[in-house]
Enzyme design. Structure first.
Site, PDB file in Angstrom:
ATOM      1  CE  LYS A  30      30.666  58.788  -3.845  1.00 31.57           C
ATOM      2  NZ  LYS A  30      29.904  59.124  -2.623  1.00 31.57           N
ATOM      3  CD  GLU A  68      16.313  61.512   5.930  1.00 34.56           C
ATOM      4  OE1 GLU A  68      17.243  61.886   5.189  1.00 34.56           O
ATOM      5  OE2 GLU A  68      15.533  60.570   5.637  1.00 34.56           O
ATOM      6  NE  ARG A 100      13.409  62.272   2.250  1.00 37.63           N
ATOM      7  CZ  ARG A 100      14.012  61.283   1.602  1.00 37.63           C
ATOM      8  NH1 ARG A 100      15.265  60.971   1.896  1.00 37.63           N
ATOM      9  NH2 ARG A 100      13.387  60.601   0.687  1.00 37.63           N
TER      10      ARG A 100
END
Length: 591
Positions: free
Chosen positions: A248, A336, A364
């Site tokens: 990344k 979640e 969610r």
């Protein structure tokens, strides 16, 4: 910045005209282009830099848009957008009336699925693959690109589980860089981290156990390795899984070394990568830091306090408690539903659980909110960050629905603190023990007070208050939109005619205060930074109707439409809840 090759790439068709040896130059130019734009316009940086080679390879090898490419979340899709006809307008990315920061179906035929929340790509691509199979189109490819943090989510596993028994032409490409927004966590991360380029993990391969053909891990920055893997996998029938290792932030040293900071770094020097200083002026705190630092204070005095976040320790500032009390603060990854039910389980054992979660992500876990928490009346404390309009992340991230979707749930308290001090005090009040679950909503960004760390004060649940007297109309503000109302009143020529009230709680309503307001004022204006439909204003309307009050009620808030990206203040103007627009509405009523 010289774009010798990139300037002539307006679609993947143009990309395919190049020789493979030219792709390294394209990669360099694409990285420079992304860095150049994001350095001044801001946005998500590290993720897109990490997948430059993969993005080029996908569009070079496959026949997009006929072959369907689905990105997960979309933080890494900037290169994809630039290569698919949006290079010359990419500087409008995340701006009002500009490009969305995420793939969006009505923006381009290359954006096959709208993605702002994680872990949806496998299910979506599988749906597309099954549809193609039913239509007899057996040659079409369906490619889901998912990160190592996203694949740990339950939804991703549900997609893998189903795909493994379909024989669908589904490609799952795991972009493994060991980090999402924060470092990836959990047993799956540990499993993947044992993989070496070209060598499978020694233990049984869990992907193959799900009936996928597994290939990798390979170097995701090596074109030759990527194309070789594509060619081999194309000969395989049924679902296939390619594991690639990337870095990344690749191409910008600072972004490689500080991956959390450079996920979305703000403005920076495109040459050195150094973040641009915003000056030495002391600023009011971010609301997330008010939460995070206050929680540490409370946890020091109460060993029963637990903190939970689904993959956002930095964004929510639970990182402070994780550092101070690592055995009592948990990052559970992009999960979640698990976060909410974990909190419920802890609450059954008399723990005081602060579950911090963005408003848009709490959606969610709606079933868990109802079934696992509210139905059992477990006093979980939901700290709902990024409530209201959040700005440039747009429709996928605005936290404008929480009041509406929480209002209908029995047993649940909804608190809307109007500033940093009120947030601090409701956190303290909740820590003392409640008989019901509570949702405490607060916005993205900074407050207005430097002296916010005052002595704690216990609040009365369901109590609002008058902020300003007036003799003609009343304004009721919900939460931190109070500041816009106060600015509007400061500019009003007849401000003595307008009273201002802070509702404080949407549930329970302060019925005594509302009764007093409706008996005194013929016109009442409610202002909130959530949706009007089902929001706090409608709760007040219902109360007035049920009690046969005849005051005219005007509700200001988010209209019944999805609000796109733009600066938060621009969007407040757009929907009518900026100081100026509130002032105009008051003046209409007064004339």
């Amino acid at each position: 910045m010289a774009l010798r090759l990139l300037q002539n790439i307006n679609s993947p068709k143009d990309l395919k005209q190049l020789h493979k040896k030219d792709l390294l130059q394209v990669a360099q130019e694409l990285r420079e282009f992304i860095i150049d734009i994001v350095a001044t316009k801001e946005g998500h940086l590290g993720a897109s830099l990490g997948v430059v080679e993969l993005t080029i390879a996908l569009h070079y090898y496959f026949q997009t848009p006929q072959d369907l490419l689905v990105w997960d979340v979309g933080h890494q899709a900037y290169g994809h957008k630039i290569l698919t006809g949006r290079r010359d307008i990419f500087e409008t990315n995340r701006k009002l009336n500009g490009l969305s920061g995420f793939p969006k179906r009505d923006e381009s035929e290359y954006d096959t699925f709208g993605v702002g929340h994680s872990s949806t790509s496998i299910s979506a691509a599988l749906g597309m693959a099954i549809a193609s199979k039913l239509d007899g189109n057996l040659k079409k490819n369906h490619i889901a690109v998912i990160g190592d943090a996203s694949i740990a989510s339950g939804m991703a596993f549900e997609g893998l589980n189903h795909a493994g028994v379909t024989n669908a032409n589904l490609w799952v490409i795991l972009n493994d860089n060991a980090i999402g927004i924060d470092p990836s966590v959990g047993a799956l991360k540990e499993y993947l981290s044992k993989s070496k380029i070209g060598v499978k993990p020694k233990q049984d391969n869990m992907i193959e156990a799900l009936n996928f053909h597994y290939s990798g891990p390979i170097d995701g920055h090596d074109f030759e390795a990527i194309f070789e893997a594509f060619e081999k996998l194309e000969k395989v029938e049924g679902p296939k899984f390619l594991h690639i290792i990337t870095k990344k932030g690749k191409g910008l040293q600072q972004a490689e070394e500080n991956q959390v900071t450079y996920h979305a770094p703000g403005k920076f020097d495109k040459i050195t990568g150094e973040l641009l200083s915003k000056g030495n002026e002391k600023l009011p705190p971010k609301f997330q830091d008010v939460f995070g630092l206050t929680l540490v204070e409370l946890a020091k005095n109460n060993k029963q306090i637990i903190g939970i976040t689904p993959a956002m320790p930095t964004g929510s500032s639970l990182k402070y408690m994780m550092k101070e009390f690592p055995d009592r603060a948990f990052d559970v990854g992009i999960a979640e539903q698990h976060a909410v039910t974990l909190a419920a389980g802890l609450a059954t054992q008399n723990k005081i659980v602060f579950c911090t979660i963005y408003s848009t992500f709490l959606q969610r876990a709606y079933d868990q909110l109802i079934h696992d928490v509210a139905l059992q009346n477990l006093p979980v404390i939901f700290c709902i960050d990024r409530a209201g309009l959040v700005g440039e992340d747009g429709a996928t991230h605005h936290g404008v629905f929480d009041i509406a979707y929480l209002r209908c749930i029995p047993n649940l308290i909804i608190a809307t603190p109007s500033d940093e001090i009120e947030l601090r005090n409701i956190l303290y009040t909740a820590s003392l023990g409640l008989e019901k679950p509570i949702g405490i909503r607060y916005p993205r960004g900074r407050g207005t007070k430097l002296d916010w760390q005052r002595e704690f004060k216990k609040l009365t649940i369901g109590r609002g208050k008058q902020l300003k007297k007036g003799n003609k109309i009343a304004i009721i503000s919900i939460g931190t939109i109070k500041i816009e109302v106060e600015k509007a009143l400061d500019e009003l020529s007849h401000s003595e005619e307008v009273a201002h009230y802070d509702l404080g709680f949407v549930k329970p309503l302060d019925e005594k205060l509302l009764t007093k307001i409706f008996k005194k004022y013929e016109t009442v204006i409610t202002v909130e930074d959530g949706v009007i439909s089902g929001g706090a204003g409608e709760a007040i309307l219902a109360f007035a109707h049920q009690n046969e009050f005849t005051s005219k009620i005007i509700t200001l808030g988010i209209p019944d439409e999805f609000i796109e990206q733009g600066a938060t203040q621009e969007l407040r103007v757009l929907v009518g809840i900026s100081a100026k627009r509130i002032q105009q509405k008051i003046e209409e009523v007064l004339t």
